[in-house]
Design a protein around this motif. Structure first.
Motif, PDB file in Angstrom:
ATOM      1  N   GLY A  51      -6.386  10.445   8.609  1.00  0.00           N
ATOM      2  CA  GLY A  51      -5.259  10.091   7.742  1.00  0.00           C
ATOM      3  C   GLY A  51      -3.937  10.469   8.369  1.00  0.00           C
ATOM      4  N   ALA A  52      -3.855  11.664   8.954  1.00  0.00           N
ATOM      5  CA  ALA A  52      -2.617  12.089   9.611  1.00  0.00           C
ATOM      6  C   ALA A  52      -2.286  11.170  10.786  1.00  0.00           C
ATOM      7  N   VAL A  71      -0.939   7.919   9.366  1.00  0.00           N
ATOM      8  CA  VAL A  71       0.429   8.075   8.873  1.00  0.00           C
ATOM      9  C   VAL A  71       1.399   7.947  10.047  1.00  0.00           C
ATOM     10  N   LEU A  77       3.827   4.691  10.368  1.00  0.00           N
ATOM     11  CA  LEU A  77       5.284   4.848  10.295  1.00  0.00           C
ATOM     12  C   LEU A  77       5.952   4.332  11.558  1.00  0.00           C
ATOM     13  N   SER A 107       0.520   3.414   5.623  1.00  0.00           N
ATOM     14  CA  SER A 107       0.963   4.807   5.796  1.00  0.00           C
ATOM     15  C   SER A 107       0.931   5.564   4.479  1.00  0.00           C
ATOM     16  N   PHE A 108       1.341   4.912   3.415  1.00  0.00           N
ATOM     17  CA  PHE A 108       1.307   5.544   2.095  1.00  0.00           C
ATOM     18  C   PHE A 108      -0.129   5.844   1.684  1.00  0.00           C
ATOM     19  N   SER A 109      -1.024   4.879   1.904  1.00  0.00           N
ATOM     20  CA  SER A 109      -2.432   5.082   1.568  1.00  0.00           C
ATOM     21  C   SER A 109      -3.028   6.235   2.376  1.00  0.00           C
ATOM     22  N   ALA A 110      -2.670   6.300   3.656  1.00  0.00           N
ATOM     23  CA  ALA A 110      -3.169   7.394   4.497  1.00  0.00           C
ATOM     24  C   ALA A 110      -2.591   8.735   4.058  1.00  0.00           C
ATOM     25  N   ALA A 111      -1.344   8.730   3.599  1.00  0.00           N
ATOM     26  CA  ALA A 111      -0.734   9.978   3.127  1.00  0.00           C
ATOM     27  C   ALA A 111      -1.453  10.510   1.891  1.00  0.00           C
ATOM     28  N   THR A 145      -6.499   2.021   3.839  1.00  0.00           N
ATOM     29  CA  THR A 145      -5.671   2.186   5.030  1.00  0.00           C
ATOM     30  C   THR A 145      -6.146   1.289   6.163  1.00  0.00           C
TER      31      THR A 145
END
Length: 185
Positions: free
Chosen positions: A68-69, A72, A76, A106-110, A168
């Motif tokens: 996930g990081a 992101v 981005l 990116s939002f989903s991964a965050a 994601t």
């Protein structure tokens, strides 16, 4: 000349079954055929298995969070690049579509990184002190049940992490495909 006579046995010899008292080993707690006397061993084993399971769940969550990081960061970067190309007016038409998709990815991964409830293995000493039981068996059974509840809580968290990871990946794939379509046509 001697004649040998052999004995013909028509039924097998009967083995003596040991008495129940012979099956019990006083040095081993609960060493008997009676399931109720195995409760302490079962409780200890349940705690050991639960610890292993929670540790495995933690490793899986760590892998989800690392991915996930990474998503992101890449999402981005792609969003900024695509947005800059769109703003410079040298953009192909519809470049905003992949920019929007990478921003959503990116939002989903965050959301994978968002803190949520999680059960770690082990209990706090103050919790152990608050229990008022008379036997080790009762303590161990209670702690094993608590671990089982934690495992179920962790499975819920991992289920959501899996959903966000799939969103994601889908959004990033859609963004890549949309860039390919935009630049090919």
């Amino acid at each position: 000349m001697t004649t040998e006579v052999s004995i013909i046995v028509t039924e097998p010899p009967k083995e003596e079954t040991p008495a129940v008292d012979d099956l019990y080993d006083a040095d081993q707690v609960g060493a008997s055929l009676d399931r109720d006397t195995l409760r302490l061993w079962i409780a200890k084993e349940a705690q050991r298995v639960a610890k292993d399971r929670i540790d495995a769940q933690m490793k899986l969550l760590e892998r989800y969070m690392a991915r996930g990081a990474s998503f992101v960061g890449w999402g981005l970067t792609a969003t900024i690049g695509l947005s800059a190309a769109w703003r410079l007016h040298s953009h192909p038409p519809y470049i905003w579509i992949p920019a929007t998709l990478t921003a959503a990815a990116s939002f989903s991964a965050a959301l994978l990184l968002w803190p949520r409830q999680w059960q770690i293995s082990g209990d706090q000493p103050s919790y152990l002190g608050s229990l008022l039981f008379e036997t080790e068996l009762q303590y161990r059974e209670t702690l094993a049940q608590r671990d089982e509840q934690g495992i179920k809580l962790n499975e819920t968290r991992l289920g959501w992490a899996s959903v966000f990871m799939k969103f994601t990946l889908g959004l990033m794939a859609a963004a890549a495909l949309s860039v390919a379509v935009i630049f090919l046509f």
